[in-house]
Design a protein around this motif. Structure first.
Motif, PDB file in Angstrom:
ATOM      1  N   ALA A  17      -7.682  -3.744 -13.571  1.00 23.24           N
ATOM      2  CA  ALA A  17      -8.622  -3.039 -12.695  1.00 23.24           C
ATOM      3  C   ALA A  17      -8.842  -3.817 -11.402  1.00 23.24           C
ATOM      4  CB  ALA A  17      -9.945  -2.811 -13.415  1.00 23.24           C
ATOM      5  N   SER A  18      -8.911  -5.145 -11.501  1.00 20.73           N
ATOM      6  CA  SER A  18      -9.098  -5.990 -10.332  1.00 20.73           C
ATOM      7  C   SER A  18      -7.939  -5.837  -9.353  1.00 20.73           C
ATOM      8  CB  SER A  18      -9.232  -7.453 -10.760  1.00 20.73           C
ATOM      9  OG  SER A  18      -9.288  -8.312  -9.649  1.00 20.73           O
ATOM     10  N   ILE A  19      -6.718  -5.846  -9.876  1.00 13.76           N
ATOM     11  CA  ILE A  19      -5.538  -5.693  -9.022  1.00 13.76           C
ATOM     12  C   ILE A  19      -5.493  -4.295  -8.413  1.00 13.76           C
ATOM     13  CG2 ILE A  19      -3.012  -5.610  -9.029  1.00 13.76           C
ATOM     14  CD1 ILE A  19      -3.088  -7.821 -11.177  1.00 13.76           C
ATOM     15  N   GLU A  20      -5.827  -3.295  -9.223  1.00 19.45           N
ATOM     16  CA  GLU A  20      -5.763  -1.916  -8.722  1.00 19.45           C
ATOM     17  C   GLU A  20      -6.798  -1.675  -7.626  1.00 19.45           C
ATOM     18  OE1 GLU A  20      -5.108   2.575 -10.494  1.00 19.45           O
ATOM     19  OE2 GLU A  20      -5.488   0.897 -11.855  1.00 19.45           O
ATOM     20  N   ARG A  21      -7.971  -2.276  -7.771  1.00 18.20           N
ATOM     21  CA  ARG A  21      -8.985  -2.151  -6.718  1.00 18.20           C
ATOM     22  C   ARG A  21      -8.483  -2.773  -5.412  1.00 18.20           C
ATOM     23  NH1 ARG A  21     -12.704  -3.314 -10.865  1.00 18.20           N
ATOM     24  NH2 ARG A  21     -12.670  -5.538 -10.313  1.00 18.20           N
ATOM     25  N   ALA A  22      -7.806  -3.896  -5.537  1.00 16.35           N
ATOM     26  CA  ALA A  22      -7.297  -4.571  -4.345  1.00 16.35           C
ATOM     27  C   ALA A  22      -6.202  -3.747  -3.666  1.00 16.35           C
ATOM     28  CB  ALA A  22      -6.761  -5.948  -4.718  1.00 16.35           C
ATOM     29  N   VAL A  23      -5.382  -3.078  -4.464  1.00 18.95           N
ATOM     30  CA  VAL A  23      -4.349  -2.205  -3.895  1.00 18.95           C
ATOM     31  C   VAL A  23      -5.001  -1.027  -3.178  1.00 18.95           C
ATOM     32  CG1 VAL A  23      -2.437  -0.660  -4.435  1.00 18.95           C
ATOM     33  CG2 VAL A  23      -2.598  -2.873  -5.573  1.00 18.95           C
ATOM     34  N   GLY A  24      -6.001  -0.436  -3.820  1.00 20.56           N
ATOM     35  CA  GLY A  24      -6.665   0.710  -3.217  1.00 20.56           C
ATOM     36  C   GLY A  24      -7.379   0.369  -1.931  1.00 20.56           C
ATOM     37  N   SER A  25      -7.928  -0.850  -1.829  1.00 21.11           N
ATOM     38  CA  SER A  25      -8.666  -1.255  -0.632  1.00 21.11           C
ATOM     39  C   SER A  25      -7.748  -1.784   0.464  1.00 21.11           C
ATOM     40  CB  SER A  25      -9.691  -2.338  -0.985  1.00 21.11           C
ATOM     41  OG  SER A  25      -9.044  -3.546  -1.363  1.00 21.11           O
ATOM     42  N   GLY A  26      -6.478  -2.034   0.115  1.00 27.87           N
ATOM     43  CA  GLY A  26      -5.542  -2.569   1.101  1.00 27.87           C
ATOM     44  C   GLY A  26      -5.463  -4.077   1.119  1.00 27.87           C
ATOM     45  N   GLU A  27      -6.253  -4.765   0.282  1.00 37.43           N
ATOM     46  CA  GLU A  27      -6.189  -6.230   0.238  1.00 37.43           C
ATOM     47  C   GLU A  27      -4.860  -6.713  -0.345  1.00 37.43           C
ATOM     48  OE1 GLU A  27     -10.336  -8.102  -0.659  1.00 37.43           O
ATOM     49  OE2 GLU A  27     -10.275  -6.153  -1.656  1.00 37.43           O
ATOM     50  N   LEU A  28      -4.285  -5.922  -1.238  1.00 35.78           N
ATOM     51  CA  LEU A  28      -2.925  -6.143  -1.701  1.00 35.78           C
ATOM     52  C   LEU A  28      -2.073  -5.030  -1.105  1.00 35.78           C
ATOM     53  CD1 LEU A  28      -3.335  -7.118  -5.467  1.00 35.78           C
ATOM     54  CD2 LEU A  28      -2.846  -8.606  -3.532  1.00 35.78           C
ATOM     55  N   GLU A  29      -1.038  -5.399  -0.357  1.00 35.13           N
ATOM     56  CA  GLU A  29      -0.265  -4.420   0.392  1.00 35.13           C
ATOM     57  C   GLU A  29       0.979  -3.983  -0.381  1.00 35.13           C
ATOM     58  OE1 GLU A  29       0.604  -6.257   4.086  1.00 35.13           O
ATOM     59  OE2 GLU A  29      -1.469  -6.168   4.818  1.00 35.13           O
ATOM     60  N   PRO A  30       1.489  -2.779  -0.084  1.00 31.81           N
ATOM     61  CA  PRO A  30       2.741  -2.328  -0.701  1.00 31.81           C
ATOM     62  C   PRO A  30       3.864  -3.341  -0.490  1.00 31.81           C
ATOM     63  CG  PRO A  30       1.672  -0.523   0.446  1.00 31.81           C
ATOM     64  CD  PRO A  30       0.891  -1.763   0.779  1.00 31.81           C
TER      65      PRO A  30
END
Length: 443
Positions: A17-30
């Motif tokens: 969930a932590s990683i997915e939240r970061a992807v959704g917010s853009g903190e982790l990029e494609p």
């Protein structure tokens, strides 16, 4: 590797969930690489198996992908990056040709039908335990399905096409299964499939529908389900022809365990006949929505399919919403019985607008697609630039990134309210936008 973003959690569910939240917010990029499982486990003070379980969940949800020793990275188009957010804000004074809505002038008035349905409800109230489907609706729907060559099957009612498709996929597939979908295709569907934990594999299409060789390749590669739009395909306007239907049936016969889902949302707004594929495979579903012809807010679609599929869908529906309002169902019955929509006139109106724009674009050297429905698809070399230049020229169009996976860039123009006087200026603006020097593409 991850900058300053701290992945948190002690349990697999918390880590994922932590990683997915970061992807959704853009903190982790494609495309961003995630830490090796042992490294992250050491950092979080957990067992490596816990991190492995978190990564497995993220793969099943379509958020990350793993490439052997190269490790795991955020997918280039993760499920949490909703396509609905890839849209153009329409400023005041700009003509909206992006929304994808029907022409409200072609929708029937609903007040008389709902007044009649409410009065009938007062006389015969629907209570818990009553049948979830209005008998007259099932009878009328089944008669039209029979006339169109859709195999016999039970009838259910859902809250629109997407609700029906979600329910059918959910009762047959498990996370990690692969679904073959049209590319370009309906943006909401392209979001839904990975949101269910399923994988997507793209299937190309032309004006006559999905390409048989692409379908064969997808099914041979392990896809367990195939979703096809019969007419008015969004965004290209493709419609499955009789010859294409025969070719697709021939492919499907070789994979009889495939779950086939057909979406006929163009019902009553398209003058081309439907050529159903249903019945070739063991499991199938065919759905028709009232949205485009009678109004999106009705939130009603009719679903049929094989006995097992419909039994599972109806059983799961009973445990959730229970049923779609019988008052709404009765209102739709009244609309159908009264002939509130002149299907030929509606199809002709959309056809004139669509054909006029395609012809005007052709005169200006721009190729466009739109065999049926209310949308026109135009391939462009620079999607971002074309959308921006058209916006500057006073036209809002939909960026193709909302509708495609591996397909080339494009833009979608909804012609439902396009007037005769607007065709030329819009075609001029598109031609100018498409011919401009390419820049950065929409991703």
């Amino acid at each position: 590797m991850l900058g300053e973003y701290p992945i948190k959690g002690r349990r697999a569910a918390d880590i994922s969930a932590s990683i997915e939240r970061a992807v959704g917010s853009g903190e982790l990029e494609p495309g961003q690489l995630l830490p090796p499982m042992r490294e992250l486990a050491e950092r979080l003070g957990v067992n490596p198996n816990t991190v492995a379980a978190a990564y497995r969940t993220l793969r099943e949800r379509g958020v990350i992908e793993t490439d052997g020793r190269r490790g795991s990275r955020v997918r280039s188009k993760p499920a949490t990056t909703g396509r609905e957010f890839i849209r153009v804000e329409v400023p005041a004074g700009v003509r909206d040709a992006a929304a994808g809505n029907p022409d409200t002038a072609l929708l029937p008035p609903l007040a008389p039908a709902f007044a009649w349905a409410a009065a009938q409800g007062d006389r015969e109230p629907v209570l818990y335990g009553h049948e979830p489907v209005e008998p007259d609706l099932a009878r009328l729907a089944r008669a039209e399905l029979d006339a169109d060559g859709v195999p016999a099957g039970p009838v259910a009612v859902t809250s629109g096409s997407l609700d029906a498709i979600e329910r059918v996929l959910a009762v047959h597939l498990k996370p990690g299964d692969t679904v073959a979908v049209e590319d370009p295709g309906w943006g909401s569907l392209l979001d839904l499939v990975p949101a269910l934990g399923l994988r997507t594999v793209p299937v190309g299409l032309d004006d006559d529908g999905p390409l048989p060789e692409d379908v064969r390749r997808a099914l041979e590669g392990g896809a367990r389900a195939l979703i096809v739009t019969d007419r008015a395909q969004n965004p290209t306007g493709a419609a499955v022809s009789a010859a294409r239907a025969r070719a697709l049936r021939a492919v499907l016969r070789r994979y009889p365990q495939t779950l086939l889902v057909e979406d006929d949302h163009g019902h009553r707004i398209v003058d081309l006949p439907v050529h159903p594929l249903a019945g070739v495979t063991r499991y199938w579903a065919f759905v028709r929505s009232a949205a485009k012809a009678y109004g999106p807010d009705l939130r009603l679609a009719v679903l049929t399919g094989d006995e097992l599929t419909l039994d599972r869908v109806r059983g799961r529906q009973r445990l959730g919403p229970g049923w779609v309002s019988r008052i709404t169902q009765r209102a739709v019955v009244r609309l159908w019985a009264d002939g509130a929509v002149d299907a030929k006139a509606v199809a002709a109106a959309y056809g004139r607008r669509r054909d006029a724009l395609i012809a005007a674009l052709a005169e200006r050297g721009v190729a466009a697609r739109g065999r049926s429905g209310m949308n026109v698809w135009i391939g462009v070399p620079d999607e971002t630039g074309a959308v921006a230049r058209l916006l500057q020229a006073g036209w809002a169009v939909a960026p193709g990134a909302r509708f495609r996976m591996g397909a080339p860039p494009g833009i979608r123009i909804t012609v439902s309210t396009l007037t005769e006087d607007e065709v030329g200026p819009l075609a001029d603006a598109v031609a100018s936008a498409v011919r401009a020097v390419p820049g950065r593409g929409y991703v």
